[in-house]
Write an enzyme that holds these catalytic residues in place. Structure first.
Site, short mmCIF file in Angstrom:
data_model
loop_
_atom_site.label_atom_id
_atom_site.label_comp_id
_atom_site.label_asym_id
_atom_site.label_seq_id
_atom_site.Cartn_x
_atom_site.Cartn_y
_atom_site.Cartn_z
N LYS A 197 3.85 -6.49 11.52
CA LYS A 197 4.79 -6.36 10.43
C LYS A 197 6.15 -6.87 10.82
O LYS A 197 6.86 -7.47 10.02
CB LYS A 197 4.89 -4.89 9.98
CG LYS A 197 3.66 -4.39 9.25
CD LYS A 197 3.80 -2.91 8.92
CE LYS A 197 2.51 -2.32 8.38
NZ LYS A 197 2.52 -0.86 8.41
N LYS A 253 -11.33 -12.80 0.26
CA LYS A 253 -11.33 -11.35 0.09
C LYS A 253 -10.33 -10.96 -1.00
O LYS A 253 -9.20 -11.45 -1.01
CB LYS A 253 -10.92 -10.70 1.42
CG LYS A 253 -10.86 -9.20 1.35
CD LYS A 253 -10.33 -8.57 2.62
CE LYS A 253 -10.18 -7.07 2.35
NZ LYS A 253 -9.45 -6.31 3.26
N LYS A 258 -4.27 -7.65 -2.95
CA LYS A 258 -2.99 -7.79 -3.65
C LYS A 258 -2.19 -8.94 -3.05
O LYS A 258 -1.54 -9.69 -3.76
CB LYS A 258 -2.19 -6.49 -3.53
CG LYS A 258 -2.23 -5.65 -4.77
CD LYS A 258 -1.89 -4.21 -4.44
CE LYS A 258 -3.14 -3.43 -4.22
NZ LYS A 258 -3.19 -2.26 -3.46
P1 ADP Z 1 -4.88 -4.90 -0.55
O1 ADP Z 1 -5.52 -5.87 0.40
O2 ADP Z 1 -5.11 -5.29 -1.95
O3 ADP Z 1 -3.41 -4.64 -0.25
P2 ADP Z 1 -5.24 -2.35 0.67
O4 ADP Z 1 -5.02 -2.93 2.02
O5 ADP Z 1 -4.16 -1.51 0.04
O6 ADP Z 1 -5.63 -3.53 -0.35
O7 ADP Z 1 -6.60 -1.54 0.71
C1 ADP Z 1 -6.79 -0.23 0.26
C2 ADP Z 1 -8.24 0.15 0.50
O8 ADP Z 1 -9.10 -0.70 -0.28
C3 ADP Z 1 -8.68 -0.03 1.93
O9 ADP Z 1 -9.56 1.04 2.24
C4 ADP Z 1 -9.42 -1.34 1.96
O10 ADP Z 1 -10.43 -1.38 2.95
C5 ADP Z 1 -10.04 -1.38 0.56
N1 ADP Z 1 -10.14 -2.78 0.11
C6 ADP Z 1 -9.11 -3.59 -0.18
N2 ADP Z 1 -9.53 -4.81 -0.56
C7 ADP Z 1 -10.88 -4.77 -0.52
C8 ADP Z 1 -11.92 -5.72 -0.78
N3 ADP Z 1 -11.63 -6.94 -1.19
N4 ADP Z 1 -13.20 -5.33 -0.62
C9 ADP Z 1 -13.49 -4.07 -0.21
N5 ADP Z 1 -12.58 -3.14 0.06
C10 ADP Z 1 -11.28 -3.45 -0.07
#
Ligand code: ADP
Ligand code: TRP
Length: 322
Positions: A113, A192, A195
């Site tokens: 970060k 994948k 956000k």
């Molecule tokens: P983002 O990548 O959108 O910021 P986060 O890191 O906040 O998502 O992830 C929150 C939860 O959702 C975590 O437990 C993560 O493993 C799951 N998650 C996020 N994106 C995916 C995905 N594309 N497929 C499966 N699980 C996901």
């Protein structure tokens, strides 16, 4: 009875990847009779990156509403906002004073970060100590987390062991619970879903917005008549994570046989989302439009959490000579 605790980032409206990859499996786990789940919205951690109050409030409500809309039982389990239990901040201070500086300085996620973010604040640095306090305050046995959080769990264990060693048995030393078979939901561009990549499907949008987004899923440009490879198609790869085996086999055959266009597949993906998530989408809208009802559910969890938090803190204070 195993106590399972995990923090949910409040970084925005949960997308289909979050729902399939995190929310639904965690809710499933929380249903097991022998488990007692403490799930909380990590809205103090969010201040390390999000500074806008209105955005924070919206994100907290959106995340809470989504979990409840998908059936997380807030009576059986404890569901709360981290910030509503300020006891965690007091414990963080005590733990800070037992945490070696180099341990935090060497944390992967902090290094990551601090390279990426313009605002490298002290909160980012002490993030793992707040996380340790989240867990130790409630004496959790198991903490389900993604692999990226393993190091933070190791730090929590180190801090707990150090405290127990110095002041006598006080904290449960928690174990990480890693799901090895994590599902990866692809986004509309095939990477994948995340956000950060702006390739996510927000199922809580209006039908019209959702259909428009699904139509924008990237595919190749084979004509309608041509047989197609389902396995390399984003539409199919998302569909199969939602559909049952018969529906999936049907779509697969349609791809292989030809005479079935990507437009048809997109329409089927839209239809299944609308059908399968109808009640969750409705409940989500209800809770977002009725913050008092949402608040009421969270306050019940917060009241129960407070009793645990205060017990732990009074023991800790006594041990520390306060
Ligand atoms: P983002 O990548 O959108 O910021 P986060 O890191 O906040 O998502 O992830 C929150 C939860 O959702 C975590 O437990 C993560 O493993 C799951 N998650 C996020 N994106 C995916 C995905 N594309 N497929 C499966 N699980 C996901
Ligand atoms: N840091 C975790 C994440 O990024 C969220 C979190 C905060 C957490 N406190 C926690 C997870 C305590 C488990 C236990 O996903």
């Amino acid at each position: 009875m195993a106590r399972i605790l995990t923090g949910i980032q409040s970084s925005g409206v949960p997308h289909l990847g979050n729902i399939l990859g995190a929310i639904l499996p965690a809710i499933e786990m929380s249903r097991a009779a022998g488990n007692e789940s403490f799930f909380f919205i990590a809205d103090l951690h969010s201040l390390t990156t999000i500074k806008d109050a209105a955005i924070r409030k919206h994100n907290i409500n959106a995340v809470a509403a989504a979990w409840i809309a998908f059936g997380f039982d807030t009576d059986k389990n404890l569901f709360y906002r981290q910030s509503m239990l300020p006891e965690v901040c007091e414990l963080t201070w005590y733990l800070n004073c037992l945490t070696p500086f180099p341990m935090l300085a060497n944390a992967h996620s902090f290094k990551d970060k601090s390279e990426k973010l313009a605002d490298v604040n002290a909160g980012l640095f002490t993030y793992p100590v707040l996380m340790a306090a989240d867990i130790l305050l409630y004496n959790a046995n198991f903490v389900p987390v993604g692999k990226d959080q393993l190091q933070h769990l190791e730090m929590t264990r180190d801090i707990a062991q150090k405290f127990n060693h110095l002041y006598g048995e006080t904290f449960v030393v928690p174990e990480a619970k890693i799901d090895e078979e994590v599902m990866i939901v692809p986004g509309i561009d095939g990477q994948k879903m995340s956000k950060s990549y702006h390739n996510y499907i927000d199922i809580f949008q209006t039908d019209k917005e959702l259909l428009k987004l699904i139509k924008s899923i990237v595919t190749d440009s084979l004509p309608l008549e041509a047989p197609k490879d389902p396995d390399t198609c984003n539409v199919y790869n998302i569909y199969k994570l939602i559909a049952d085996s018969e529906q999936t086999a049907n779509m697969r055959n349609n791809y292989l046989n030809g005479g079935y266009g990507y437009g048809h597949a997109k329409q089927e993906l839209f239809d299944i989302i609308i059908a399968k998530y109808a009640s969750a989408r409705e409940e989500y809208q209800f809770l977002m439009n009725n913050p008092a009802a949402l608040n009421h559910k969270l306050e019940k969890g917060e009241e129960r959490a407070r009793a645990y938090a205060q017990d732990t803190l009074s023991l800790v204070r006594k041990k520390l000579g306060y």
